[in-house]
Structures are given as structure tokens and as C-alpha cells.
Design a protein around this motif. Structure first.
Motif, PDB file in Angstrom:
ATOM      1  N   ASN A  54      39.415-101.429 116.638  1.00  0.00           N
ATOM      2  CA  ASN A  54      39.943-100.539 117.600  1.00  0.00           C
ATOM      3  C   ASN A  54      39.580 -98.871 117.214  1.00  0.00           C
ATOM      4  O   ASN A  54      40.163 -98.223 116.712  1.00  0.00           O
ATOM      5  CB  ASN A  54      41.433-100.330 117.615  1.00  0.00           C
ATOM      6  CG  ASN A  54      42.230 -99.746 118.724  1.00  0.00           C
ATOM      7  OD1 ASN A  54      41.747 -98.819 119.329  1.00  0.00           O
ATOM      8  ND2 ASN A  54      43.398 -99.909 118.851  1.00  0.00           N
ATOM      9  N   LEU A  55      38.323 -98.731 117.653  1.00  0.00           N
ATOM     10  CA  LEU A  55      37.583 -97.420 117.261  1.00  0.00           C
ATOM     11  C   LEU A  55      38.298 -96.238 117.646  1.00  0.00           C
ATOM     12  O   LEU A  55      38.472 -95.147 117.004  1.00  0.00           O
ATOM     13  CB  LEU A  55      36.211 -97.505 117.394  1.00  0.00           C
ATOM     14  CG  LEU A  55      35.575 -96.051 117.497  1.00  0.00           C
ATOM     15  CD1 LEU A  55      35.431 -95.801 116.066  1.00  0.00           C
ATOM     16  CD2 LEU A  55      33.870 -95.850 117.936  1.00  0.00           C
ATOM     17  N   LEU A  56      38.846 -96.320 119.207  1.00  0.00           N
ATOM     18  CA  LEU A  56      39.464 -95.049 119.610  1.00  0.00           C
ATOM     19  C   LEU A  56      40.913 -94.861 118.906  1.00  0.00           C
ATOM     20  O   LEU A  56      41.502 -93.658 119.068  1.00  0.00           O
ATOM     21  CB  LEU A  56      39.730 -95.019 121.016  1.00  0.00           C
ATOM     22  CG  LEU A  56      38.425 -95.505 121.697  1.00  0.00           C
ATOM     23  CD1 LEU A  56      38.544 -95.480 123.209  1.00  0.00           C
ATOM     24  CD2 LEU A  56      37.310 -94.196 121.320  1.00  0.00           C
ATOM     25  N   ALA A  57      41.388 -95.835 118.257  1.00  0.00           N
ATOM     26  CA  ALA A  57      42.680 -95.477 117.660  1.00  0.00           C
ATOM     27  C   ALA A  57      42.579 -94.546 116.240  1.00  0.00           C
ATOM     28  O   ALA A  57      43.200 -94.157 115.625  1.00  0.00           O
ATOM     29  CB  ALA A  57      43.471 -96.791 116.963  1.00  0.00           C
ATOM     30  N   CYS A  58      41.229 -94.410 116.039  1.00  0.00           N
ATOM     31  CA  CYS A  58      40.847 -93.386 114.662  1.00  0.00           C
ATOM     32  C   CYS A  58      40.937 -92.230 114.930  1.00  0.00           C
ATOM     33  O   CYS A  58      41.126 -91.852 116.046  1.00  0.00           O
ATOM     34  CB  CYS A  58      39.628 -93.921 114.018  1.00  0.00           C
ATOM     35  SG  CYS A  58      38.951 -95.480 113.564  1.00  0.00           S
ATOM     36  N   SER A  59      41.113 -91.286 113.655  1.00  0.00           N
ATOM     37  CA  SER A  59      41.180 -89.878 113.972  1.00  0.00           C
ATOM     38  C   SER A  59      39.950 -89.216 114.615  1.00  0.00           C
ATOM     39  O   SER A  59      38.734 -90.099 114.862  1.00  0.00           O
ATOM     40  CB  SER A  59      41.038 -89.084 112.507  1.00  0.00           C
ATOM     41  OG  SER A  59      39.730 -89.411 112.113  1.00  0.00           O
ATOM     42  N   THR A  60      40.171 -88.151 115.444  1.00  0.00           N
ATOM     43  CA  THR A  60      38.954 -87.595 116.141  1.00  0.00           C
ATOM     44  C   THR A  60      37.988 -87.379 115.385  1.00  0.00           C
ATOM     45  O   THR A  60      36.686 -87.408 115.786  1.00  0.00           O
ATOM     46  CB  THR A  60      39.543 -86.230 116.729  1.00  0.00           C
ATOM     47  OG1 THR A  60      40.845 -86.544 117.599  1.00  0.00           O
ATOM     48  CG2 THR A  60      38.578 -85.510 117.652  1.00  0.00           C
ATOM     49  N   GLY A  61      38.256 -86.579 114.331  1.00  0.00           N
ATOM     50  CA  GLY A  61      36.863 -86.517 113.246  1.00  0.00           C
ATOM     51  C   GLY A  61      35.938 -87.741 112.870  1.00  0.00           C
ATOM     52  O   GLY A  61      34.813 -87.723 112.851  1.00  0.00           O
ATOM     53  N   HIS A  62      36.803 -88.853 112.537  1.00  0.00           N
ATOM     54  CA  HIS A  62      36.159 -90.126 112.318  1.00  0.00           C
ATOM     55  C   HIS A  62      35.197 -90.399 113.550  1.00  0.00           C
ATOM     56  O   HIS A  62      34.030 -90.964 113.432  1.00  0.00           O
ATOM     57  CB  HIS A  62      37.077 -91.378 111.840  1.00  0.00           C
ATOM     58  CG  HIS A  62      36.452 -92.406 111.567  1.00  0.00           C
ATOM     59  ND1 HIS A  62      35.966 -92.725 110.323  1.00  0.00           N
ATOM     60  CD2 HIS A  62      36.086 -93.540 112.460  1.00  0.00           C
ATOM     61  CE1 HIS A  62      35.419 -94.102 110.347  1.00  0.00           C
ATOM     62  NE2 HIS A  62      35.416 -94.645 111.711  1.00  0.00           N
ATOM     63  N   ILE A  63      35.983 -90.478 114.835  1.00  0.00           N
ATOM     64  CA  ILE A  63      35.034 -91.010 115.934  1.00  0.00           C
ATOM     65  C   ILE A  63      33.991 -90.020 116.096  1.00  0.00           C
ATOM     66  O   ILE A  63      32.966 -90.553 116.460  1.00  0.00           O
ATOM     67  CB  ILE A  63      36.063 -90.827 117.212  1.00  0.00           C
ATOM     68  CG1 ILE A  63      37.160 -92.069 116.955  1.00  0.00           C
ATOM     69  CG2 ILE A  63      35.373 -91.180 118.648  1.00  0.00           C
ATOM     70  CD1 ILE A  63      38.255 -91.796 117.859  1.00  0.00           C
ATOM     71  N   ASN A  64      33.922 -88.798 116.024  1.00  0.00           N
ATOM     72  CA  ASN A  64      33.012 -87.997 115.960  1.00  0.00           C
ATOM     73  C   ASN A  64      31.810 -88.053 114.893  1.00  0.00           C
ATOM     74  O   ASN A  64      30.576 -88.005 115.577  1.00  0.00           O
ATOM     75  CB  ASN A  64      33.448 -86.368 116.308  1.00  0.00           C
ATOM     76  CG  ASN A  64      34.228 -85.888 117.229  1.00  0.00           C
ATOM     77  OD1 ASN A  64      34.046 -86.429 118.413  1.00  0.00           O
ATOM     78  ND2 ASN A  64      34.993 -84.984 117.192  1.00  0.00           N
TER      79      ASN A  64
END
Length: 193
Positions: A54-64
Motif C-alpha cells: 500500500n504505497l499511498l499509505a506511506c508518508s508524503t516524503g517516502h512517496i516523493n
């Protein structure tokens, strides 16, 4: 092997990458929470096919950071682990489209997933001019009390969004699937080609 013992980049073939494990959701049909526990962000290794639960559940920083890594790869990005449509924002959709993915998959597991999937598909199509069939949706089928008529309707709904359906068979706790549902899935897979 337990999810705790996972080392990023060690157990997958070249190009595949897992940047997080686990999921904060507790879906009745999913083994991820039992196997992996809650969401954990991992060090990001190089790759182009993101297999996160579930990538989109990660923090914004991690996704970026993941998107930045994908932008540098020699191959088009792929999001085959699946993206939770309910967590997709316009800025995330824009950032995903900017890496020009070859494919990305959302999920249509329960009736509650329909409106977020529809909204996500509209966003992605509005932001991307390629008109290619690179947006897909995993569609859960064959659970207890599901019918082939209802599953066929869900799969056709996905097609109506200009999204490629990928029927995913429900498995019982022993990992078994019904042979009739396997045939049904096969027919839909053949139809996709």
C-alpha cells in the motif's frame, strides 16, 4: 519467512522494488495485516516495478522519494503492487503521471472501492494525454456468496472507466480457489488480450 525478516532488494528479481511492507487497513479478505502487521517504510533501493502492499499509505516524503527514484530509472515505472484509490490526491496523481508509468493498478475489492476508483481513473485520464491502457484495477472475485453475474458486472464497470480489469481470485485460509471461478477468471483474462 516473516515480513520482519525482509531485506529490500534481496529477494526480488532485477527491476522489482519493495519500499514498504504492511498496510494500515484490516480488510477481511487480505492476508497482509496478518503476515506483515502495520505499515513500515523501508530503505528505497533502485528499481522500476513497485510491489508495495500500500504505497499511498506511506508518508508524503517516502512517496516523493520513491517517485524521484522512479524518474531516474532506464525503464518506465510500474505500480503493480497496487495503489489505494481512496488515498489518491490530485497532487499524487500528477506526480505519478509525471513518471509516465507503463502500468499502475488500483483495487476494486469491495463496493466501497467503486467511487474512489472512478474518481482516481478520471483524475489519471484527465492528467495523461497518452490514452493508452496503462491504468488497471485488481477486481476481487469469487469470495463466499459472490456470484459470477455480480463479478461480471463489476469487471464491466471497470471497463466502462477505460481501466483494464484484472480479476483476482479470492482464496480461502488454505490458499485454495474454486475451479469454476478459475475458469471464469481465465475467460476474463483471455478477453483482456
Amino acid at each position: 519467512m516473516r515480513g520482519d525478516d525482509f531485506t529490500p532488494g534481496l529477494y526480488v528479481k532485477r527491476g522489482y522494488v519493495i519500499t514498504s511492507r504492511g498496510c494500515p487497513n484490516r480488510c477481511w479478505f487480505c492476508s497482509v495485516p496478518k503476515r506483515e502487521g502495520g505499515l513500515r517504510e523501508l530503505p528505497i533501493t533502485e528499481g522500476w516495478n513497485v510491489l508495495d502492499d500500500n504505497l499511498l499509505a506511506c508518508s508524503t516524503g517516502h512517496i516523493n522519494e520513491v517517485l524521484f527514484m522512479l524518474a531516474k530509472q532506464p525503464h518506465p515505472a510500474e505500480f503493480t503492487g497496487g495503489l489505494e484509490a481512496n488515498l489518491l490526491t490530485l497532487s499524487l496523481a500528477r506526480a505519478i503521471v509525471d513518471v509516465r508509468p507503463a502500468q499502475c493498478f488500483f483495487a476494486y475489492d469491495t463496493p466501497d472501492d467503486w467511487l474512489p476508483l472512478r474518481r482516481a481513473a478520471e483524475m489519471m485520464h484527465d492528467l495523461d494525454s497518452r490514452k493508452a491502457k496503462w491504468i488497471g484495477a485488481y477486481v476481487l472475485i469469487g469470495w463466499p456468496k459472490d456470484t459470477m453475474e455480480a463479478a461480471d458486472k463489476r469487471l464491466r464497470e471497470v471497463v466502462s472507466l477505460r481501466v483494464v480489469p484484472m480479476p483476482m481470485l479470492w482464496m480461502n485460509d488454505k490458499g485454495e480457489t474454486d475451479p469454476d471461478w478459475r475458469k471464469f477468471r481465465h475467460l476474463w483474462m483471455v478477453r483482456r488480450r
